[in-house]
Design a protein around this motif. Structure first.
Motif, PDB file in Angstrom:
ATOM      1  N   UNK A 107       0.774  -1.240   0.000  1.00  0.00           N
ATOM      2  CA  UNK A 107       0.000   0.000   0.000  1.00  0.00           C
ATOM      3  C   UNK A 107       0.805   1.290   0.000  1.00  0.00           C
ATOM      4  N   UNK A 108       2.124   1.226   0.017  1.00  0.00           N
ATOM      5  CA  UNK A 108       2.929   2.449   0.034  1.00  0.00           C
ATOM      6  C   UNK A 108       3.948   2.404  -1.099  1.00  0.00           C
ATOM      7  N   UNK A 109       4.150   3.548  -1.770  1.00  0.00           N
ATOM      8  CA  UNK A 109       4.955   3.591  -2.992  1.00  0.00           C
ATOM      9  C   UNK A 109       6.076   4.612  -2.869  1.00  0.00           C
ATOM     10  N   UNK A 110       7.289   4.187  -3.232  1.00  0.00           N
ATOM     11  CA  UNK A 110       8.432   5.088  -3.406  1.00  0.00           C
ATOM     12  C   UNK A 110       8.694   5.199  -4.898  1.00  0.00           C
ATOM     13  N   UNK A 111       8.699   6.411  -5.448  1.00  0.00           N
ATOM     14  CA  UNK A 111       8.825   6.590  -6.895  1.00  0.00           C
ATOM     15  C   UNK A 111      10.274   6.794  -7.336  1.00  0.00           C
ATOM     16  N   UNK A 112      10.560   6.299  -8.543  1.00  0.00           N
ATOM     17  CA  UNK A 112      11.867   6.435  -9.181  1.00  0.00           C
ATOM     18  C   UNK A 112      11.649   6.836 -10.646  1.00  0.00           C
ATOM     19  N   UNK A 113      12.728   6.820 -11.416  1.00  0.00           N
ATOM     20  CA  UNK A 113      12.624   7.157 -12.838  1.00  0.00           C
ATOM     21  C   UNK A 113      12.600   5.941 -13.751  1.00  0.00           C
TER      22      UNK A 113
END
Length: 447
Positions: A107-113
């Motif tokens: 349920x939790x997201x860390x964004x990257x490229x």
């Protein structure tokens, strides 16, 4: 064309390409536009994109809705940092949406490229997870042979393909590789994984990392119970499980995420590629509730990890629209249905040609293996270049595909856009049949 080719040779260092080949022959093709499942070069020649370019153009080329979503967001807020808890609506909405479609408990997201950054981030978050629990010795990552996780420092180290590891020498320590269930049984591969954990010491292992289906290694689909056994082994030893969904995510396998085919939930799950269908760079890591709770409880002060473009608002807006299209147009279901047709067509080719060994597919992710003798699975020698020759034949027939020739294999990989229809699947496999038949005749004559 000639002017552009010369500029290409002089100024453009191509990724995952032969520099010498580029300097001798220039670029193989210069693309100008894309529409649906097709690409067109600057000379007007059209190619069926049977690989979704780099496994990523899930909704096909030329989708105006994504261009419009990007333009609208750029006009309002093209970029804003997400550092120091600054935020913006597109990233918040996309994180919420991804959580809603991910397996329960993620349920939790860390964004990257992109994918390499995503896998590097998953490895760093995993090691951080253990460090804040006063177990800094838990640093080792166990990956699989033939796995591909990217080309950044940690993701290269996790990759189990020696050609990528040898390019610049050893990048990082603390990475070991175990057998994959390719040409082995699930029980044999699990036994090797258990032995690896015991040999390294369970208290030093942070995570096992695996693709639900190995993509760049040759579209290697594990037996149905293999990943469940990996999950059980991780639970037994108290080790985290990282699933690399960079290729398999967002409908590619006929499920929204690849792990759903095997009824498992990882502790961390990485994604990229299909989240925007390649229209803008974006990736990320989805973490499970128990990992997130530990981070919230014990990760004191600043989390010293982040990228300039983590949560890029324009990329997030495109990702939201892309997922909307996947759901609205039933592309996950289409991938499942057309993937079944593709596999049946592969099996027909297998029955008709002498050098086709194993064929396989899960949704619109498939592969055809070329072997000298299907009865004994005897492979061609590397100097015969069976797979690259088929790729050249396909190119001449207006189709872009990808060979895998690691460790003596000759595998033709397929990952067409999820919008492909029955007629296009038929045309794609018909071209494959003709290309393999031409190479078969050539190799049998030389043999």
């Amino acid at each position: 064309m000639e002017h552009l080719a010369e500029l290409d040779k002089k100024h453009f260092i191509h990724p995952t390409s032969s520099i010498q080949q580029q300097q001798a022959n220039g670029p193989k093709v210069i693309m100008e536009k894309g529409e649906g499942i097709y690409l067109t070069d600057i000379n007007g020649s059209e190619y069926m994109d049977a690989m979704s370019s780099l496994w990523n153009v899930n909704i096909g080329h030329g989708q105006d809705e994504l261009a419009e979503a990007a333009a609208e967001q750029m006009k309002q807020l093209a970029f804003s940092s997400a550092f120091s808890t600054f935020s913006h609506e597109p990233a918040i909405r996309l994180a919420e949406k991804i959580a809603s479609i991910a397996p329960d408990g993620l349920n939790a997201v860390f964004f990257t490229s992109g994918g390499s950054e995503s896998n590097d981030s998953a490895i760093k978050l995993t090691r951080h997870y253990w460090r804040i629990q006063d177990q800094p010795e838990r640093r080792k990552i166990i990956g699989l042979k033939r796995a591909y996780h990217g080309v950044a420092a940690a993701s290269t180290s996790a990759t189990g393909i020696k050609e990528f590891q040898e390019m610049a020498g050893e990048m990082m320590t603390g990475f070991v590789h175990t057998e994959t269930p390719y040409e082995k049984t699930a029980d044999e591969a699990i036994h090797d994984l258990r032995q690896t954990i015991e040999t390294e010491g369970p208290d030093t292992v942070a995570a096992v990392m695996a693709e639900p289906i190995q993509g760049a290694g040759g579209v290697l689909i594990p037996p149905d119970d293999y990943l469940r056994q990996v999950r059980a082994l991780c639970d037994e030893y108290g080790i985290l499980f990282i699933a690399d969904e960079v290729i398999t995510g967002f409908g590619r396998t006929g499920k929204m995420f690849g792990v759903e085919n095997f009824s498992i939930t990882p502790d961390l799950m990485t994604f990229a590629k299909g989240v925007t269908s390649g229209y803008l760079p974006l990736g990320g890591v989805i973490v499970s509730d128990h990992v997130h709770e530990m981070l919230k409880e014990k990760s004191k002060g600043t989390l010293f990890h982040g990228f300039t473009y983590s949560g890029h608002p324009t990329a997030a807006a495109v990702g939201l629209k892309n997922i909307e299209i996947i759901e609205r147009d039933g592309l996950v279901e289409n991938a499942r249905e057309m993937g079944g047709q593709m596999l049946r067509a592969f099996e027909k080719v297998q029955s008709e040609l002498d050098i086709v060994g194993d064929v396989r597919a899960k949704g619109l992710l498939g592969a055809v293996e070329l072997v000298q003798d299907p009865a004994t699975n005897k492979r061609f020698s590397p100097d015969q270049q069976a797979a690259p020759k088929v790729i050249d034949q396909l190119h001449e027939r207006g189709m872009i595909c990808r060979p895998v020739s690691f460790e003596g294999t000759d595998i033709i990989c397929f990952a067409p856009p999820l919008i492909i229809n029955r007629e296009q699947v038929h045309t794609m496999v018909e071209k494959l049949h003709d290309a393999v038949f031409a190479v078969q005749k050539e190799l049998q004559v030389k043999g």
